[in-house]
Each structure stands twice: as C-alpha cells, then as structure tokens.
Design an enzyme around this catalytic site. Structure first.
Site, PDB file in Angstrom:
ATOM      1  N   THR A 101       0.841  -1.187   0.000  1.00 42.44           N
ATOM      2  CA  THR A 101       0.000   0.000   0.000  1.00 42.44           C
ATOM      3  C   THR A 101       0.880   1.243   0.000  1.00 42.44           C
ATOM      4  OG1 THR A 101      -0.106   0.398   2.387  1.00 42.44           O
ATOM      5  CG2 THR A 101      -1.594  -1.275   1.475  1.00 42.44           C
ATOM      6  N   ASP A 102       0.265   2.369  -0.248  1.00 41.37           N
ATOM      7  CA  ASP A 102       0.923   3.646  -0.005  1.00 41.37           C
ATOM      8  C   ASP A 102       0.634   4.052   1.438  1.00 41.37           C
ATOM      9  OD1 ASP A 102       2.299   6.043  -0.354  1.00 41.37           O
ATOM     10  OD2 ASP A 102       1.424   6.406  -2.323  1.00 41.37           O
ATOM     11  N   TRP A 103       1.115   5.214   1.837  1.00 39.05           N
ATOM     12  CA  TRP A 103       1.038   5.678   3.216  1.00 39.05           C
ATOM     13  C   TRP A 103      -0.419   5.765   3.686  1.00 39.05           C
ATOM     14  CZ3 TRP A 103       5.101   6.758   6.513  1.00 39.05           C
ATOM     15  CH2 TRP A 103       4.803   7.467   7.679  1.00 39.05           C
TER      16      TRP A 103
END
Length: 736
Positions: A275-277
């Site tokens: 995932t991203d942040w």
C-alpha cells in the site's frame, strides 16, 4: 565494522545454521510453518521509526517480531542497530527490509525525474538510478519507492516532477531504464530493490489536486496508464505500490479487478504489492469500509502484501484469522511474498551485507557520483529560446548581472524528494557562474524580490536589481519556484511564476539589456510573457547537487544543450490539460486564417502550445532532408525502413534527438493524431551529415481494440520524422 564477520557468521548460525541453503524456496515454506499468526502479521508491517514512546519503542516491536520492514531510518549505524535486534533478539531472527524514498538520488541528488526524462538518454537515466542505488545501499537501504511511472498531462499536479512526462512510449522506456538502474547496474550488495508506483492512473488526478478523485475509461487505462507498469514489470521490478486514488469507483487498495485480474493475471506480476502511506485506513475515510477490520480484509484480499504505516495488519490480522474473517492461507501467501522479497535482497544469506560504515563514507558524494550527476544535469536542461545567438557567453570581457530570487538558492535546486541531500552541498547558480566566468569579466548580484510563498513580497528590492542590470552588459535572471511548491501535495491553480517575479522581469526588461532567463521548477510554467521579454530562456528544472555547475557549463559553451521537453508547455493556463497526442475528432484543431468558430479551439487564445512535446533548441541549427521509405507497403511480418539525413548547420559539436511519430488514418476506434514510436540520438560535428534510420515494424502499429485487447488492422498510416512533435515531415504507407 571491526567484528562484522564474527557477527554475521554467529547470527546466521543462530538463525538457520550455516549448512542450511537459504536460497531455496523450501526454506521459505519451512520458515512460514514455524511462525505464529502474530509473527506472520508482523512480516506485513512496514512502519517508520517515529511515533513510538519510551514504553512502546520500535526496538521492542522488532524484538517481538511485530515489524517486517522499516522506513525513515537512515544510515548504517542506525539500521545496523535495528537489524541486529531483529536477527539476534527476535524469536526467528528474520531480518528487516529497510525501505525509503530514493527518488532521484540519496546524498548526491540528481535532477528531478521529469528533468532527467528531458535528456532522452536512457543510458544516462539508468546510470543516475544506479548511482542512487549505490549510495542508498551503502547507507543500509534495501528498497526504494521508485520509479513513479504515472503518465501526467496536467502541470498543475505537483507530482508531475516525479515522472517522465506525458508520453506513453517514452515513459515506458524510462520506467524500464530506472528499474534496471536501481536493481541491476552495480556489483552485488550495491543495488536496491525497485518499487513501481502508483498502480494505476494516479497521474490523472482532476484539476491537478493531489489525492483527488479521477475518472477515466478502461480504454484510457489500457492505452495510457498501464503500459509503463508493464514495462517496469517486464524489466523485473520487485514490487508494486498501489495508488491513493480509485478506479471505476473502487479505491486501488481494494480493487480486485486491477490488482488481481490485471496486475497478476494479465501483466503476470509475481512479486510483492504494498500500500501507499495509510491507504488501508483511507478505506474508512472514503466510506468504502465501515471500520478498520473491514478495510484490512478488503486490502489483504485484494492482494496488498504490506501495510505501510497504519499498523492495521499487525494489530488486526491475527484475531481476524482466528475468527475466520481471513483464512490463514491468504495471510500465508502475503507472508510468502514478503519472505521471497527478502530472499531476493540476500538478507537470509547475509543480513548485514549493506552495513559497512567505511563503504558508506567512501560512496556518499564521491567524485565519481558528483561528476556523473553533473553530466545528467547538463543533458536534462532545455534551451527554449536563444535570440541572436546570445548564448553561449563567449566574450572574454563582459559585465554580468546575476539577478533573481533563485540565483543563490541551494535547497530549491534539490527538488521535493531529495532524501539525504544537503543544501550546503549544492552548487548554486551564482556560485557556478562565479567559478566559471573568465577572470576578465565581472559579476554583480541582486536578489530582486522574495519568494517564500505565493504572496507578492520584496518589490522594494526591484530597484537594486534594475541598477545592477543598467551597469551590466548581460543579465542572467534566475526565476522559478520553491522546492516545496512542486512534489507530493504540491498542486497549484496558477501556472504563473509565484510572487513578484513578473514585476521583476518587467522592470529588468525595460533596461533593454540582453536577458538570459533561467527557470528553476519541477513543472512546466506558463512562460509566454517570460519568453517574450527574454533574449534567451533555459529551463534548468530542479537540477540537483551540481545544478550551478551545469548551468555555468551551458551558459559559457562548455556543453551544447540537447535536452527536449517530455511535457507540453502551455501558452495559457486555460489550455490545461494540453498534450501532443490528442485524439482525432470530427472538427479541426486549427481555426485557420478566418478563425473558424466551428473548430476544436478556443475563441480567445491560440490552441497551440507555447512549446510542444519534444521541443528543445541547440547552439546549432539542424536541417532534415531526404525523408524516404524503402517501400510504401508492408505486411504484419514485414517492416519498412525510414531514413532522413540530418546536418549540423552550426559551429559546435552537438547532439540531436531525431523523433519518429505514427498516425493510423483509419481505425475501428479513435486514435491520436500522432504518437511517438521511436527516437534516436545523433552526435554531429559542425557541417557533418548523418542518416537517421528507423524501422517500422508491426508492433509499432498495434493498438487497444474494441475488445480491449492489443490488435492490429490493415490500412493507411502516416509517418512523421522531425525535431519535435510539431516540426516534422510526413510520408504515407500502407499495411496490408
């Protein structure tokens, strides 16, 4: 480190015994079988070292096996300490994978990626990524969150600086070059794993606002946004990062169609997905998931192996498995992908291989790295105007006024993603010119105005700038944007230079002196008035650590500029988004001499850009003659040879980037008016002529058909060859 050999051997013995072959797949399966549910969830947990308190430290989490990956921990000393805890103090001794944003350099900062793309030099781009990998790996980093390969056609979007521009073909080649630069171009333990991002379509964010909604068709998905990801995957990229955005109403972090049907089944990606942040938690924020448990389930089932920063996986998954909400087999599959990635990085073979302080000290900001980065910088700069050949500055004796809020800037030359780059290491434009200027010349300086935000400030300084200009023979005017104005979260509504820079330009232009304007930016600005009032304009981008040196080499003729734009520069911000490969419509894009209103044009301004895709001047002029095809008909198993003679009409050695575009005249779906399909670089001496040769093969004629699959159709085509997407010559051919 003194005892590193002893530590390595003893640690490996404690973990797995020296006789165990840690490179085989059955090693991974055996390790998974020994893990508790909590340890499995821990392997999917990527966290920064910040945000902990004294009683709940990152050290304690690592010791308990709750952490698989660490970010925002920099340097051998720090990372060695954390790795030692994981290897020697956790139950299974599984090494940590250290990850970081190494976007365009670690310590020696290269030009921002959009600038590097303007070099059209794939070997140089790959080498730049390799330098970043060497420096980062020497500092204990195993994986980078790069390359970003999102196609971007709206310069209001701040992250346009992080990609390769608007073209799918060139963007795909650069994606592959950067992956190979990070992963394959150095000796063992000097490469890092690459992560291609943001899967997929993130660059289509509406109105240039980051994290914004977007909405595009499956056709645009397949024609525009997927190809660079396919190129990165074909180049062997190790991991994929999902985007913040949604496709067809479903956030990417939970999009089964894209993450399973497309990424895994169609593109055949076998590696790790992250995932991203905080994007797992974003499913709750956007109203897709009722709570964190549902969000965690959606994310893992869609195929996200690593949860970045939210700790949702590590906190929730063990109990979810126990309750039957998630099967252990699904959890194991993600754990397997994580462990295989660590195996690929060599961590089970030697978890301390990246931790050598002597190597770190030797590698960072080495002379070799600085020199190569400077070469990348000069290739990246694009000459947009050079009236009366004011450049290069060859006079031995002249008075040069260096004016502008970016003349002495250092941090702003680094760009948004500058990792461990130190502004004090940056050669400013003023410093670069001062070092290079002939001793018989003199230089003066005036700041001219203040740019610290978007407000007009420092107009009282303009008078000093005018005085300096009046006392000079030539003016170097450094304008642009602060490093934080572009990059993530750096969307802007206006594409006019911020602050009082326009007033400064207006005042200096009234002196009548030659003005060489340098534009320091991470995006295309509307430079219409800047070009009108300047004698020469050089787009220097955010050129990195060696920026001032590179600028000086171009200004004084040590390097003949050869960069070409990979993104269209608008004439007016109302044209945005504007790009060269728009699709053919029923009405003309040219209003003609009578300004026909029934055209796909604007009533109040030209529909042409200020500078088209592929544009870039040199200190030479180049002529193109004798464009010809060896035949005008081909079949699907055949090819057509295209050739054109290119002559250097100038007096300097130069590099010309020859570009080939193709248009499908009749097709079952609407097609672009032209598409870049090939290019090559010619090194030409004064008055030298070389023949540029291309081959049109069937793969250059393929497109996404009505069924969304790649196909090819017989019929008439046009081939264009020239200096840029607008300045070309054309011939017809036929596919039978």
């Amino acid at each position: 480190m003194k005892n590193s050999i002893f530590i390595i051997c003893s640690s490996l013995f404690l973990m797995f015994s020296c006789s165990r072959n840690v490179e085989k797949k059955d090693f991974i399966e055996d390790l998974i079988s020994k893990m508790t549910l909590q340890e499995k969830a821990g392997q999917l947990n990527l966290i920064p070292t910040t945000g902990f308190n004294k009683t709940d430290s990152v050290h304690l989490w690592i010791k308990k096996g709750l952490v698989g990956h660490v970010q925002k921990s920099i340097g051998v000393k720090n990372n060695y300490e954390l790795q030692k805890i994981a290897v020697e103090n956790s139950r299974l001794g599984i090494p940590l994978l250290f990850q970081e944003d190494i976007i365009h350099g670690y310590k020696t900062i290269a030009p921002v990626p959009l600038a590097e793309a303007s070099s059209w030099d794939l070997a140089a781009i790959r080498k730049s990524a390799a330098i970043a990998a060497r420096e980062a790996s020497s500092a204990g980093i195993h994986l980078t969150f790069a390359p970003m390969v999102d196609i971007a056609r709206d310069p209001r979007w701040g992250r346009i600086l992080e990609g390769a521009g608007e073209d799918v073909y060139l963007g795909s080649l650069i994606a592959a070059a950067r992956v190979k630069g990070f992963q394959e171009s150095n000796k063992e333990n000097s490469n890092i794993l690459a992560t291609v991002k943001h899967f997929v379509g993130y660059g289509a964010s509406l109105a240039g606002r980051d994290y914004n909604i977007l909405d595009f068709s499956e056709r645009e998905l397949r024609e525009t946004h997927l190809p660079p990801f396919k190129a990165a995957i074909d180049a062997g990229v190790s991991s994929v990062m999902t985007a913040y955005s949604a496709y067809d109403g479903v956030p990417l972090v939970a999009n089964n169609f894209l993450l399973k049907d497309v990424l895994r089944d169609e593109l055949k990606f076998k590696g790790l997905v992250m995932t991203d942040w905080e994007t797992v938690g974003n499913l709750v924020k956007t109203g897709i998931a009722k709570n964190d448990t549902i969000a965690t389930k959606m994310s893992l089932l869609a195929g996200n192996d690593i949860d970045m920063s939210t700790k949702k996986y590590v906190n929730l998954l063990p109990e979810m498995v126990r309750k039957g909400i998630i099967s252990e087999a699904v959890l194991d599959n993600s754990v397997r992908n994580v462990l295989l990635l660590k195996q690929k990085a060599g961590l089970f073979k030697d978890p301390y291989a990246y931790f050598n302080e002597e190597r770190e000290a030797k590698e960072l900001l080495s002379e070799e790295n600085i020199q190569a980065t400077k070469e990348m910088a000069v290739k990246s700069m694009v000459l947009l105007k050079n009236k009366n050949n004011v450049l290069p500055l060859l006079k031995k004796k002249q008075r040069i006024a260096i004016i502008g809020p970016f003349a002495k800037a250092q941090k702003d030359l680094l760009g948004w993603w500058s990792s461990q780059g130190n502004p004090n290491d940056v050669v400013s434009i003023f410093a670069g010119i001062k070092k290079r200027v002939p001793q018989t010349s003199t230089i003066s300086y005036a700041q001219g105005c203040i740019v610290e935000d978007f407000e007009i400030k420092g107009v009282e300084m303009i008078a000093d700038a005018v005085r300096a200009a009046n006392n000079a023979d030539v003016i170097v005017l450094a304008l642009g944007e602060k490093e934080w104005m572009s990059g993530e979260g750096g969307g802007t509504a206006s594409l006019l230079l911020p602050g009082a820079q326009q007033q400064l330009l207006d005042a200096v232009a009234k002196t009548g002196k030659p003005i060489i304007t340098l534009i320091v930016s991470g995006r295309p600005y509307v430079l219409t008035d800047v070009v009108k009032k300047s004698t020469a304009v050089l787009q220097v981008w955010m050129p990195g650590t060696t920026g001032g040196t590179a600028v000086a080499e171009i200004l004084f003729g040590d390097y003949n500029p050869s960069g070409k734009l990979t993104v269209t520069f608008p004439f007016h911000q109302g044209q945005v988004p504007i790009y060269y490969n728009y699709k053919k419509t029923s009405h003309s894009f040219n209003a003609g001499p009578k300004n026909n209103r029934y055209t796909t044009t604007h009533r109040d301004i030209t529909s042409d850009p200020l500078f088209p895709f592929g544009f870039g001047l040199s200190y030479n002029s180049y002529s193109y003659k004798n464009l010809k095809l060896d035949k005008t008909t081909m079949n699907k198993n055949d090819s057509i040879k295209v050739s054109v003679d290119v002559t250097n009409k100038g007096k300097y050695n130069g590099r010309e980037i020859v570009q080939l575009y193709i248009h499908d005249k009749v097709c079952s779906v609407t097609r672009p008016v032209k598409e870049l399909k090939d290019f090559l670089s010619l090194e030409l001496k004064p008055n030298e002529t070389k023949t540029a040769t291309f081959y049109i093969t069937s793969d250059k004629l393929r497109f996404i058909g009505l069924d969304y699959k790649t196909t090819i159709e017989e019929g008439a085509f046009e081939v264009f060859v020239g200096k840029n997407s607008s300045d070309t010559s054309k011939l017809d051919f036929w596919l039978e």
